[in-house]
Structure formats: C-alpha cells, structure tokens
Design a protein around this motif. Structure first.
Motif, PDB file in Angstrom:
ATOM      1  N   LYS A   1      -8.960   4.011   1.408  1.00 39.78           N
ATOM      2  CA  LYS A   1      -8.871   2.572   1.176  1.00 39.78           C
ATOM      3  C   LYS A   1      -8.303   2.341  -0.220  1.00 39.78           C
ATOM      4  O   LYS A   1      -8.888   2.762  -1.221  1.00 39.78           O
ATOM      5  N   ILE A   2      -7.156   1.664  -0.279  1.00 34.26           N
ATOM      6  CA  ILE A   2      -6.475   1.380  -1.526  1.00 34.26           C
ATOM      7  C   ILE A   2      -6.682  -0.086  -1.871  1.00 34.26           C
ATOM      8  O   ILE A   2      -6.436  -0.968  -1.037  1.00 34.26           O
ATOM      9  N   ALA A   3      -7.123  -0.370  -3.093  1.00 34.21           N
ATOM     10  CA  ALA A   3      -7.136  -1.738  -3.615  1.00 34.21           C
ATOM     11  C   ALA A   3      -5.901  -1.897  -4.479  1.00 34.21           C
ATOM     12  O   ALA A   3      -5.700  -1.160  -5.443  1.00 34.21           O
ATOM     13  N   ALA A   4      -5.046  -2.848  -4.128  1.00 39.08           N
ATOM     14  CA  ALA A   4      -3.774  -3.054  -4.822  1.00 39.08           C
ATOM     15  C   ALA A   4      -3.843  -4.319  -5.666  1.00 39.08           C
ATOM     16  O   ALA A   4      -4.132  -5.406  -5.155  1.00 39.08           O
ATOM     17  N   LEU A   5      -3.564  -4.160  -6.952  1.00 38.66           N
ATOM     18  CA  LEU A   5      -3.514  -5.274  -7.899  1.00 38.66           C
ATOM     19  C   LEU A   5      -2.077  -5.445  -8.366  1.00 38.66           C
ATOM     20  O   LEU A   5      -1.333  -4.468  -8.489  1.00 38.66           O
ATOM     21  N   SER A   6      -1.685  -6.677  -8.667  1.00 36.38           N
ATOM     22  CA  SER A   6      -0.367  -6.911  -9.247  1.00 36.38           C
ATOM     23  C   SER A   6      -0.383  -8.182 -10.072  1.00 36.38           C
ATOM     24  O   SER A   6      -1.249  -9.047  -9.887  1.00 36.38           O
TER      25      SER A   6
ATOM     26  N   TYR B   1      -5.825 -10.222  -4.598  1.00 37.18           N
ATOM     27  CA  TYR B   1      -5.474  -8.815  -4.483  1.00 37.18           C
ATOM     28  C   TYR B   1      -5.548  -8.450  -3.013  1.00 37.18           C
ATOM     29  O   TYR B   1      -5.803  -9.304  -2.152  1.00 37.18           O
ATOM     30  N   ALA B   2      -5.286  -7.200  -2.683  1.00 35.39           N
ATOM     31  CA  ALA B   2      -5.351  -6.765  -1.284  1.00 35.39           C
ATOM     32  C   ALA B   2      -5.966  -5.379  -1.210  1.00 35.39           C
ATOM     33  O   ALA B   2      -5.892  -4.592  -2.153  1.00 35.39           O
ATOM     34  N   THR B   3      -6.582  -5.095  -0.064  1.00 37.56           N
ATOM     35  CA  THR B   3      -6.963  -3.730   0.259  1.00 37.56           C
ATOM     36  C   THR B   3      -6.149  -3.281   1.468  1.00 37.56           C
ATOM     37  O   THR B   3      -5.879  -4.065   2.378  1.00 37.56           O
ATOM     38  N   VAL B   4      -5.750  -2.018   1.439  1.00 38.12           N
ATOM     39  CA  VAL B   4      -4.999  -1.426   2.537  1.00 38.12           C
ATOM     40  C   VAL B   4      -5.703  -0.122   2.901  1.00 38.12           C
ATOM     41  O   VAL B   4      -5.842   0.771   2.062  1.00 38.12           O
ATOM     42  N   THR B   5      -6.145  -0.043   4.154  1.00 38.53           N
ATOM     43  CA  THR B   5      -6.976   1.082   4.586  1.00 38.53           C
ATOM     44  C   THR B   5      -6.252   1.901   5.640  1.00 38.53           C
ATOM     45  O   THR B   5      -5.760   1.359   6.634  1.00 38.53           O
TER      46      THR B   5
ATOM     47  N   ASP C   1     -11.303   3.600  -2.447  1.00 36.57           N
ATOM     48  CA  ASP C   1     -11.158   4.973  -2.921  1.00 36.57           C
ATOM     49  C   ASP C   1     -10.295   5.049  -4.165  1.00 36.57           C
ATOM     50  O   ASP C   1     -10.463   5.944  -4.993  1.00 36.57           O
ATOM     51  N   VAL C   2      -9.348   4.127  -4.291  1.00 41.91           N
ATOM     52  CA  VAL C   2      -8.455   4.120  -5.450  1.00 41.91           C
ATOM     53  C   VAL C   2      -7.968   2.695  -5.674  1.00 41.91           C
ATOM     54  O   VAL C   2      -7.835   1.906  -4.726  1.00 41.91           O
ATOM     55  N   ILE C   3      -7.753   2.342  -6.938  1.00 39.32           N
ATOM     56  CA  ILE C   3      -7.166   1.059  -7.324  1.00 39.32           C
ATOM     57  C   ILE C   3      -5.807   1.358  -7.931  1.00 39.32           C
ATOM     58  O   ILE C   3      -5.689   2.216  -8.808  1.00 39.32           O
TER      59      ILE C   3
END
Length: 244
Positions: free
Chosen positions: A2-7, A199-203, A29-31
């Motif tokens: 599971k990736i948390a994506a910030l921008s 933000y978004a999470t991509v799993t 799991d990772v940002i």
C-alpha cells in the motif's frame, strides 16, 4: 503493498501534518512524495525540517527546480519566498532530489509527465480552458515507459486513468494548495472546490492496483491568515475556499 502518495505540499505544514496523521491511522507500507514541496508564502523551512528526517522516496517538482535555477530577483514570488527562507542544508536537500524515481520494478514517480515536470499528464488545456485528457493523449505522454503504476502530480487535481495496455496513472491531488490559475498555454484554473488537504493511497492486489482518494480536515483558516500576513491574498482565497 500500500503506497500513500503525496504531492504539491507547497510549504503548507499544517496540511502536511494532518495528512501524515491520517496516513498513520489508515496504514501504508511506504509514503512517496511527488514534488513541489516548499515553494509558498507559508512555512517552507519548517516543511523541509518535517520531511528531511522521514527519508521518504521523494522527487523534485518544477517549483523545487525553479527556486534553485533562477536568479532570485527574477523568481516567482512563492519561489523567492522559499529560497530566502531555506538555509543551505535545506537547499542542498532540494537540489539533490531526482526529477523522477523508479520505485520497486514497476512503479514510476514523476511530477508532471515522464518527459517534462511542467506538462500536465491527465489534463489538457485548450483555448476553452482545462479538460480531462483523452486516453490517446495520456498514452502518448506515457510513451514507452514500462510500469504498471505511474504516480504524478503538478495539476493539484485528484484523478486516475487506466490505459488499454494496463498501465495506471494516478494523480493524488495536492496536500497544500487546492487551486491555482495559470496563463499558459491558455488561461485556465485548476480548482478542487474545497480547502481540504488531499492525497491518495494505491494498493497492490493480486491482479491490479486499487486507488483511494483521501481528503483531510485541518485548520486552513490559520494557514490562510499566514498567507495574508505575507501579502498573498491570492493564496489566502485558495486556502480558505479551494477556488481561485
């Protein structure tokens, strides 16, 4: 995974802290950080100090590049404010950020498109304004990049598109600034329509990726007051409303 994506944090420390707290509650799991980190009339040095110890996989955006590359006297106001606020170690950190980053074998981080940090990936600007890009336009911008997931930022709009070849492009939206106006190539506005941090999470699932867009409450009026005190009524409006 599971990736948390910030921008597009843009020096909005309060929004960043609210998003990081939400990620802690939701789990990841990772940002990853997709750039445009400190350019603002807000809290650039404090934002850098918050992020540097975290050691997140991070790329630079066009504003991170611009606050280093230009003569300070010719910078845009937000870049100049950040340039003047950051100390040498923070500027060195920004300078060392890559323009793109391969994460795992099949995840690519970019700010704009793989070719250009100032180009829009999932939107197209015409004389009539900004519209959602077509699949053909996005496919051409993705080129021959081999990745099942491409994470991008820059436009501050939460959006995803899956191409016919299976590649997924996701823009998590902006942590710190929910609207802006720009004059090129034609005048247009990018507006989320509310001041909540995004933000978004991509799993990764057994067969594909699942996207969840998140929006988070924080004290945007306090941050808007900071922008006003620093002479930026345009940012004050955006921070309070999510509109230009």
């Amino acid at each position: 995974m599971k990736i948390a994506a910030l921008s597009d944090i843009h020096g909005n420390l309060a929004a960043l802290n609210a998003v990081l707290d939400d990620i802690q509650r939701q789990g990841a799991d990772v940002i990853v950080n997709l750039g445009d980190i400190v350019s603002c009339p807000l809290y650039p040095a404090e934002t850098a100090d918050r992020l540097i110890p975290l050691g997140l996989p991070t790329i630079g955006g066009n504003h991170d590049r611009q606050l280093l590359a230009a003569d300070p006297s010719r910078m845009e106001p937000s870049d100049r404010f950040a340039h003047d606020a950051l100390h040498s170690e923070q500027l060195t950190w920004v300078q060392r950020l890559p323009i793109s980053l391969r994460f795992e074998d099949d995840v690519l981080l970019v700010h704009g498109t793989p070719q250009d940090d100032q180009s829009y990936f999932l939107e197209t600007v015409t004389e009539s304004g900004c519209r959602v890009a077509t699949h053909g336009e996005v496919r051409r911008r993705a080129g021959d990049i081999e990745a099942t997931l491409i994470l991008c930022g820059h436009t501050h709009l939460q959006r995803w598109m899956k191409l016919g070849d299976g590649r997924l492009i996701v823009n998590p939206g902006s942590v710190g600034l929910q609207a802006y106006g720009y004059a090129r190539p034609f005048p247009h506005r990018m507006e989320m329509g509310s001041p909540r941090a995004r933000y978004a999470t991509v799993t990764r699932t057994q067969f594909d990726w699942e996207v969840e867009f998140r929006s988070v409450e924080y004290d945007w009026n306090d941050v808007a007051n900071c922008a006003a005190l620093n002479g930026r009524s345009d940012w004050e409006t955006v921070l309070r409303t999510g509109y230009c």
